[in-house]
Write an enzyme that holds these catalytic residues in place. Structure first.
Site, short mmCIF file in Angstrom:
data_model
loop_
_atom_site.label_atom_id
_atom_site.label_comp_id
_atom_site.label_asym_id
_atom_site.label_seq_id
_atom_site.Cartn_x
_atom_site.Cartn_y
_atom_site.Cartn_z
N HIS A 102 4.32 5.77 11.31
CA HIS A 102 4.23 5.74 10.00
C HIS A 102 3.45 6.41 10.20
CE1 HIS A 102 2.61 4.20 6.48
NE2 HIS A 102 2.72 2.74 6.94
N LYS A 135 26.33 -3.81 -0.95
CA LYS A 135 28.02 -3.66 -1.49
C LYS A 135 29.15 -3.86 0.49
CE LYS A 135 27.67 -3.16 -6.23
NZ LYS A 135 27.31 -2.79 -6.66
N ARG A 150 0.75 -1.87 0.19
CA ARG A 150 -0.08 -0.51 0.13
C ARG A 150 0.65 1.12 0.32
NH1 ARG A 150 -2.46 -4.34 2.19
NH2 ARG A 150 -0.68 -4.47 2.50
N THR A 151 1.62 1.13 0.72
CA THR A 151 2.70 2.81 0.90
C THR A 151 3.36 3.31 0.00
OG1 THR A 151 2.00 1.64 3.74
CG2 THR A 151 3.65 3.61 2.95
N ARG A 187 11.19 3.74 4.38
CA ARG A 187 10.09 3.05 5.14
C ARG A 187 11.63 2.49 5.62
NH1 ARG A 187 5.16 -1.21 4.71
NH2 ARG A 187 4.70 1.05 5.34
N1 CP Z 1 -0.39 -0.21 6.10
C1 CP Z 1 0.54 -0.82 5.12
O1 CP Z 1 1.81 0.24 5.82
O2 CP Z 1 1.42 -0.98 4.61
P1 CP Z 1 1.95 -1.65 3.14
O3 CP Z 1 3.46 -2.44 4.13
O4 CP Z 1 1.63 -2.81 2.74
O5 CP Z 1 2.30 -0.86 2.78
#
Ligand code: CP
Length: 318
Positions: A137, A87, A59-60, A109
């Site tokens: 998040h 590396k 999603r993100t 992320r």
């Molecule tokens: N909600 C969420 O962060 O989903 P993903 O891990 O698929 O990005």
């Protein structure tokens, strides 16, 4: 200016109520763009946005990429498994090299809490935290709050219960910071071993009894068990977890309000924390959260880019 002057978005803990409301208002304007035949505005034309995901994401990552493309920015996705990090290059050196390519926004992320903040302090481009370890998040928290506000017409005074693996959840933390700033009452619920010891300091009510979390709740935000982050066995079995904390239609019928709203950030483990009939049922707004995620991320990209020097203009211009 419009009241936003942050180069980065690292977490909702840092933001004021006014800043959160500004993002939500901007997202309302951006949402309409995705309903057009041509889903594109020139707002970030000429800007370069890099997506750097060190953990899996459906999603993100796709939501940020679509948000950037709908604002006409150029995007570059870097797969860590095929980058020079394998590396031995450090993350900081990698990001300094990306910075040297004159990019404008880096979306990251990472499994370590604090990574986005650390990078924001050593590179000039805007940094947006797309999830750092168990910490925050922020865009997930914002899209959850946007969806609640859209459906309930307000956030102030609502009772929101967050159920599941609170200890390992960056989504829980961003939700708690954001919801509390906007005046909601927040309850967290799960096995004691999955609730941080000092979580009450965030101003939330704590219960290990799902019935108590369901009664009086206007909204449930149901989280998955993050077994990949657990270093020990924290509950006997998934089967037992599902019996005690799984949200089922039968439990909703017995204990929940008739207009309850069901959220889940995904990915879901159907049959564990939520049954399929609840996930796909009439109270669920899980896929609407995903739709709203693009509008919220368009708003965030627009605002941080503006603080980084993009000219203010009509965001809806075709
Ligand atoms: N909600 C969420 O962060 O989903 P993903 O891990 O698929 O990005």
């Amino acid at each position: 200016m419009n009241g936003w002057n942050r180069k980065d978005l690292l977490g909702l803990e840092d933001l004021s109520r006014e800043e959160i409301e500004l993002i939500l208002e901007s997202a309302t304007s951006f949402k309409e763009i995705s309903t057009r035949t041509v889903k594109k505005v020139p707002t970030l034309r000429g800007k370069t946005i890099v997506l750097f995901f060190f953990e899996p994401s459906t999603r993100t990552r796709s939501s940020f990429e679509l948000a950037a493309k709908r604002l006409s920015a150029d995007t570059l996705s870097i797969a860590t498994s095929s980058s020079s990090i394998v590396k031995g290059e450090t993350l900081k050196d990698t990001l300094k090299n990306i910075e040297a390519m004159q990019v404008d926004i880096i979306i990251i992320r990472h499994s370590s809490s604090g990574t986005a903040k650390m990078l924001s302090e050593c590179v000039a481009p805007s940094v947006i935290n797309a999830g750092d370890g168990c910490h925050e998040h922020p865009t997930q928290g914002l899209l959850d709050i946007f969806t609640i506000k859209e459906k309930k017409g307000k956030v102030e005074g609502l009772n929101v219960s967050i159920i599941g693996d609170i200890a390992h959840s960056r989504v829980a933390r961003s939700n708690i910071w954001g919801l509390k700033k906007l005046g909601a009452e927040v309850t967290v619920c799960g096995p004691r071993t999955l609730i941080p010891q000092d979580i009450e300091k965030m101003g939330v009510r704590v219960t290990t009894d799902l019935t108590q979390a369901l009664k009086g709740a206007d909204v449930l935000n149901i989280l998955r068990i993050q077994r990949e982050r657990q270093k020990a066995i924290l509950f006997p079995s998934l089967r037992e977890y599902a019996i005690c904390f799984g949200v089922t239609r039968e439990k909703l019928n017995r204990f929940a309000k008739k207009d309850i709203l069901i959220l889940h950030p995904g990915p879901m483990n159907r049959g564990v924390e939520i049954t399929p009939d609840v996930a796909d049922g009439e109270y669920s707004v899980i896929l609407e959260q995903v739709t709203n995620g693009i509008a919220v991320r368009m708003a965030v990209l627009y605002l941080v880019a503006q603080a980084g020097g993009v000219e203010e203009q009509s965001i809806l211009e075709e």
